[in-house]
Motif scaffolding. Structure first.
Motif, PDB file in Angstrom:
ATOM      1  N   ASP A   1       0.841  -1.208   0.000  1.00 55.05           N
ATOM      2  CA  ASP A   1       0.000   0.000   0.000  1.00 55.05           C
ATOM      3  C   ASP A   1       0.875   1.256   0.000  1.00 55.05           C
ATOM      4  O   ASP A   1       0.568   2.231  -0.684  1.00 55.05           O
TER       5      ASP A   1
ATOM      6  N   LYS B   1       2.166   1.803  -3.451  1.00 58.89           N
ATOM      7  CA  LYS B   1       1.081   2.269  -4.342  1.00 58.89           C
ATOM      8  C   LYS B   1       0.738   3.731  -4.062  1.00 58.89           C
ATOM      9  O   LYS B   1       0.497   4.510  -4.972  1.00 58.89           O
ATOM     10  N   ASN B   2       0.703   4.093  -2.749  1.00 58.97           N
ATOM     11  CA  ASN B   2       0.306   5.468  -2.379  1.00 58.97           C
ATOM     12  C   ASN B   2       1.480   6.430  -2.309  1.00 58.97           C
ATOM     13  O   ASN B   2       1.324   7.580  -1.906  1.00 58.97           O
TER      14      ASN B   2
ATOM     15  N   THR C   1       3.915   6.545  -0.105  1.00 59.43           N
ATOM     16  CA  THR C   1       4.113   7.007   1.274  1.00 59.43           C
ATOM     17  C   THR C   1       5.401   6.384   1.802  1.00 59.43           C
ATOM     18  O   THR C   1       5.468   5.166   1.995  1.00 59.43           O
TER      19      THR C   1
END
Ligand SMILES: Cc1cc2nc3c(=O)[nH]c(=O)nc-3n(C[C@H](O)[C@H](O)[C@H](O)COP(=O)(O)O)c2cc1C
Length: 251
Positions: free
Chosen positions: A31, A34-35, A37
């Motif tokens: 995640d 993907k983001n 971060t």
């Protein structure tokens, strides 16, 4: 905080257990990538941990990407660890990770092997249970070491001659990542689970069928093992071999 990456649940299971000693939250590496971060600030006293599977004696591509970009914001010294789950031996995966993101302590953790192209079949439920019970003993030992803030390369599962094998295995990983080796058959109903869980967004449902739209993937095998209809295969090496999902957690 514990960062984890997992195709079939072994590493997620271990990460959840390790969170009890690390403190903070469980964070999905897929995640984060993907983001986009990559910056985190651990709370006072929190340990920073990483749990990921070994692929061909090395580190999953998405985990490598994350480790290169990660920034831990703190002016204190933070104790950190990496745990590599594997079927039997980690090779130099942990040392590779440590070069990308240095950690205080490293551990290998054998669990159920999910790389079925090399297996005759996935283990039966009772065989898997026996393997995972042994993993729990090793995991308890890791937790003991972490709670005593032990440091260094504490991996007991690197395997013999791993430096040499790892050189070849790294290339082996690159050669096996093209998604042209994956296919979906008539049993695919286009449910979209594979699309929603793929860490590299490499598979999509198009006209009601799973289709690989990116050239490469991480090779996590999550799509193949977790497909509810066993509709996904890798070359002709996975048909009729059963599928594996860690039975101790809900993915
Ligand atoms: C592409 C691929 C390569 C693998 N290579 C190795 C390996 O080199 N050595 C090993 O012991 N296990 C290997 N495994 C097994 C996994 O590391 C092991 O099953 C791991 O616990 C899976 O974690 P997960 O359930 O969190 O995805 C491989 C698995 C896959 C899918």
């Amino acid at each position: 905080m514990v960062f984890y990456y997992s195709g079939t649940g072994n590493s997620k299971y271990a990460a959840e257990k390790l969170l009890a000693v690390a403190g903070g939250e469980l964070v999905s590496i897929a995640d984060c990538v993907k983001n986009e971060t990559f910056e985190f600030t651990p709370a006072v006293g929190e340990i920073v941990g990483f749990v990921f599977p070994v692929y061909c004696y090395t580190v999953p591509m998405t985990v490598q990407d994350f480790a290169r970009k990660l920034k831990i914001n703190t002016d204190r010294e933070v104790y950190s660890f990496a745990v590599a789950t594997c079927g039997a031996t980690t090779g130099s995966a942990l040392r590779t990770f440590n070069k990308l993101f240095p950690v205080s302590a490293m551990f290998g953790l054998p669990m159920v092997d999910n790389y079925i192209p090399f297996l005759d079949a996935v283990p039966t439920e009772s065989e898997a249970e026996e393997i995972l019970s042994n993993s729990d003993i090793i995991l308890d030992d890791i937790i003991y070491n972490l709670s005593h803030r032990q440091s260094g390369d504490l991996n007991r599962y690197e395997g013999k001659g791993s430096k040499f094998i790892s050189l070849i295995a790294g290339k082996g990983y690159a050669n096996r990542r093209p998604t042209s080796d994956f296919s979906s058959n008539d049993k695919c109903v286009g449910c979209g689970l594979c699309e929603s869980i793929c860490p590299t967004s490499s598979v999509k449902v198009i006209d009601g069928k799973a289709v690989w739209t990116e050239q490469n993937c991480d090779l996590c095998f999550g799509c193949l093992h977790r497909c509810p209809n066993e509709a996904i295969n890798y070359k002709n090496k996975t048909q009729g071999k059963g599928r594996y999902i860690n039975p101790r957690i809900k993915l």
